[in-house]
Design an enzyme around this catalytic site. Structure first.
Site, PDB file in Angstrom:
ATOM      1  CG  ASP A  38      -4.342 -38.584  11.516  1.00 19.72           C
ATOM      2  OD1 ASP A  38      -5.290 -38.205  11.082  1.00 19.72           O
ATOM      3  OD2 ASP A  38      -4.072 -38.118  12.395  1.00 19.72           O
ATOM      4  CE1 TYR A 157      -5.082 -24.369   6.597  1.00 16.23           C
ATOM      5  CE2 TYR A 157      -6.011 -22.683   5.169  1.00 16.23           C
ATOM      6  CZ  TYR A 157      -5.986 -24.007   5.795  1.00 16.23           C
ATOM      7  OH  TYR A 157      -6.783 -25.023   5.361  1.00 16.23           O
TER       8      TYR A 157
HETATM    9  N1  LIG Z   1     -11.783 -27.475   7.841  1.00 14.42           N
HETATM   10  C1  LIG Z   1     -11.696 -26.380   6.925  1.00 14.42           C
HETATM   11  O1  LIG Z   1     -12.411 -25.641   6.679  1.00 14.42           O
HETATM   12  C2  LIG Z   1     -10.740 -26.542   5.500  1.00 14.42           C
HETATM   13  C3  LIG Z   1     -10.968 -25.656   4.547  1.00 14.42           C
HETATM   14  C4  LIG Z   1     -10.063 -25.675   3.338  1.00 14.42           C
HETATM   15  C5  LIG Z   1      -9.179 -26.798   3.434  1.00 14.42           C
HETATM   16  N2  LIG Z   1      -8.840 -27.434   4.320  1.00 14.42           N
HETATM   17  C6  LIG Z   1      -7.926 -28.605   4.320  1.00 14.42           C
HETATM   18  O2  LIG Z   1      -8.364 -29.625   4.656  1.00 14.42           O
HETATM   19  C7  LIG Z   1      -7.373 -30.615   5.130  1.00 14.42           C
HETATM   20  C8  LIG Z   1      -8.080 -31.554   6.387  1.00 14.42           C
HETATM   21  O3  LIG Z   1      -8.598 -30.425   7.200  1.00 14.42           O
HETATM   22  P1  LIG Z   1      -9.625 -30.941   8.273  1.00 14.42           P
HETATM   23  O4  LIG Z   1     -10.274 -29.561   8.558  1.00 14.42           O
HETATM   24  O5  LIG Z   1     -10.323 -32.021   8.032  1.00 14.42           O
HETATM   25  O6  LIG Z   1      -8.625 -31.103   9.699  1.00 14.42           O
HETATM   26  P2  LIG Z   1      -8.741 -31.959  10.960  1.00 14.42           P
HETATM   27  O7  LIG Z   1      -7.822 -31.177  11.956  1.00 14.42           O
HETATM   28  O8  LIG Z   1     -10.139 -32.084  11.343  1.00 14.42           O
HETATM   29  O9  LIG Z   1      -8.050 -33.163  10.580  1.00 14.42           O
HETATM   30  C9  LIG Z   1      -6.738 -33.272  10.046  1.00 14.42           C
HETATM   31  C10 LIG Z   1      -6.172 -34.454  10.681  1.00 14.42           C
HETATM   32  O10 LIG Z   1      -4.551 -34.421   9.997  1.00 14.42           O
HETATM   33  C11 LIG Z   1      -3.893 -34.926  11.131  1.00 14.42           C
HETATM   34  N3  LIG Z   1      -2.539 -34.334  11.043  1.00 14.42           N
HETATM   35  C12 LIG Z   1      -2.173 -33.258  11.562  1.00 14.42           C
HETATM   36  N4  LIG Z   1      -0.997 -33.150  11.176  1.00 14.42           N
HETATM   37  C13 LIG Z   1      -0.456 -34.365  10.622  1.00 14.42           C
HETATM   38  C14 LIG Z   1       0.883 -34.671  10.248  1.00 14.42           C
HETATM   39  N5  LIG Z   1       2.035 -33.932  10.318  1.00 14.42           N
HETATM   40  N6  LIG Z   1       1.146 -36.095   9.585  1.00 14.42           N
HETATM   41  C15 LIG Z   1      -0.222 -36.533   9.420  1.00 14.42           C
HETATM   42  N7  LIG Z   1      -1.443 -36.441  10.125  1.00 14.42           N
HETATM   43  C16 LIG Z   1      -1.493 -35.139  10.269  1.00 14.42           C
HETATM   44  C17 LIG Z   1      -4.604 -34.740  12.394  1.00 14.42           C
HETATM   45  O11 LIG Z   1      -4.225 -35.584  13.352  1.00 14.42           O
HETATM   46  C18 LIG Z   1      -6.126 -34.974  11.839  1.00 14.42           C
HETATM   47  O12 LIG Z   1      -6.755 -36.354  11.932  1.00 14.42           O
HETATM   48  C19 LIG Z   1      -6.316 -29.854   5.698  1.00 14.42           C
HETATM   49  O13 LIG Z   1      -5.153 -29.569   4.674  1.00 14.42           O
HETATM   50  C20 LIG Z   1      -6.995 -28.506   5.607  1.00 14.42           C
HETATM   51  O14 LIG Z   1      -5.876 -27.393   5.529  1.00 14.42           O
HETATM   52  C21 LIG Z   1      -9.837 -27.468   5.594  1.00 14.42           C
END
Ligand SMILES: NC(=O)c1ccc[n+]([C@@H]2O[C@H](COP(=O)([O-])OP(=O)(O)OC[C@H]3O[C@@H](n4cnc5c(N)ncnc54)[C@H](O)[C@@H]3O)[C@@H](O)[C@H]2O)c1
Length: 251
Positions: A38, A157
């Site tokens: 992370d 996105y």
């Molecule tokens: N939450 C949703 O509704 C949703 C829906 C579809 C897809 N997603 C995808 O799921 C994945 C996780 O999303 P989430 O909702 O758990 O997000 P979140 O923000 O809760 O967690 C994301 C994590 O990624 C880390 N991060 C961000 N940039 C980074 C980088 N450059 N290098 C390493 N770590 C990094 C952050 O610090 C965080 O801990 C993402 O790819 C997101 O696009 C989420």
């Protein structure tokens, strides 16, 4: 549940929060040693510490997935600590402000593509470099329902996540006979810090209503699919975009 996962080694990016933390937790509970990557060092350390205090095998590796040298170091450090990488969960991602395309900013384009698309590409490339000599492995990319559909205001996105689906399918075809399976998960809206930091509670309710099941998903519901795709139960699954979206993309 999937006993063959016991003793395997995984990298989970964005493992400090939300969906990534749930994936790291479910894998660790299945006996997988996990490199929790992370950009947020405190979140990664906290996740590893919590899991290790429960008898799991995890390590925090502070990584910005948009930086090639850091991605190479992530895979190297994890394999030196735990052994060859069997599973790569390329999950780290960032959201975008909800903005019509005509009002989008170059800084947002660059930031979103750097993490959501370039980051996944770099992690896939590194995973393939580690897995190809061994002839085995499972790569799981975190795509989105917005890999196949869209949502007003989400053009940047959506473009990044359509890119993830393209990388997944292309690589799965190229590596079809390699022993390495490459899939993506396409979540609907999931209740995580990312979602709640980018939209109001009112908007979150509207997002829940997008799903015929009329609720947001949970990170654990995504983690269950990751464990399935990592396991031998999915041995004939590659190149798939696995929708976990309460029926959204069926509408
Ligand atoms: N939450 C949703 O509704 C949703 C829906 C579809 C897809 N997603 C995808 O799921 C994945 C996780 O999303 P989430 O909702 O758990 O997000 P979140 O923000 O809760 O967690 C994301 C994590 O990624 C880390 N991060 C961000 N940039 C980074 C980088 N450059 N290098 C390493 N770590 C990094 C952050 O610090 C965080 O801990 C993402 O790819 C997101 O696009 C989420």
């Amino acid at each position: 549940m999937y006993s063959e996962l016991n003793g395997k080694v995984a990298v989970v990016t964005g493992g400090g929060a939300g969906i990534g933390l749930a994936c790291a937790t479910r894998l660790a509970e299945s006996g997988v040693a996990v490199g929790i990557a992370d950009i947020d060092s405190a979140a990664a350390e906290q996740a590893a510490q919590t899991l290790n205090s429960q008898g799991r095998r995890c390590m925090a590796v502070v990584t910005d997935v948009s930086q090639p040298a850091q991605v190479a170091a992530l895979f190297q450090t994890t394999s030196e600590a735990f052994g060859p990488i069997d599973i790569a969960v390329n999950n780290a991602g960032v959201g975008s402000p909800l903005t019509p395309l005509g009002d989008t900013e170059e800084t947002d384009f660059d930031r979103i593509m750097a993490v959501n698309l370039k980051g996944v590409w770099l992690c896939m490339r590194e995973a393939l470099r580690h897995m190809t000599p061994l002839g085995t492995g499972s790569i799981i990319n975190m795509a989105s329902a917005l890999s196949t559909t869209t949502f007003p205001g989400s053009s940047l996105y959506t473009a990044s996540k359509h890119g993830v689906s393209g990388l997944t399918r292309s690589a799965a075809v190229e590596y079809g006979e390699s022993g390495i399976r490459i899939n993506a998960i396409c979540p609907g809206f999931i209740s995580t810090p990312l979602l709640h930091s980018t939209v109001t509670e009112e908007a979150a309710k509207a997002m829940a209503a997008k799903h015929p099941m009329n609720r947001l998903g949970s990170p654990a519901e995504i983690a269950d699919a990751v464990v399935f795709l990592a396991s031998d139960a999915s041995s004939f699954v590659t190149g798939s975009l696995f929708s976990i979206d309460g029926g959204w993309t069926a509408t």
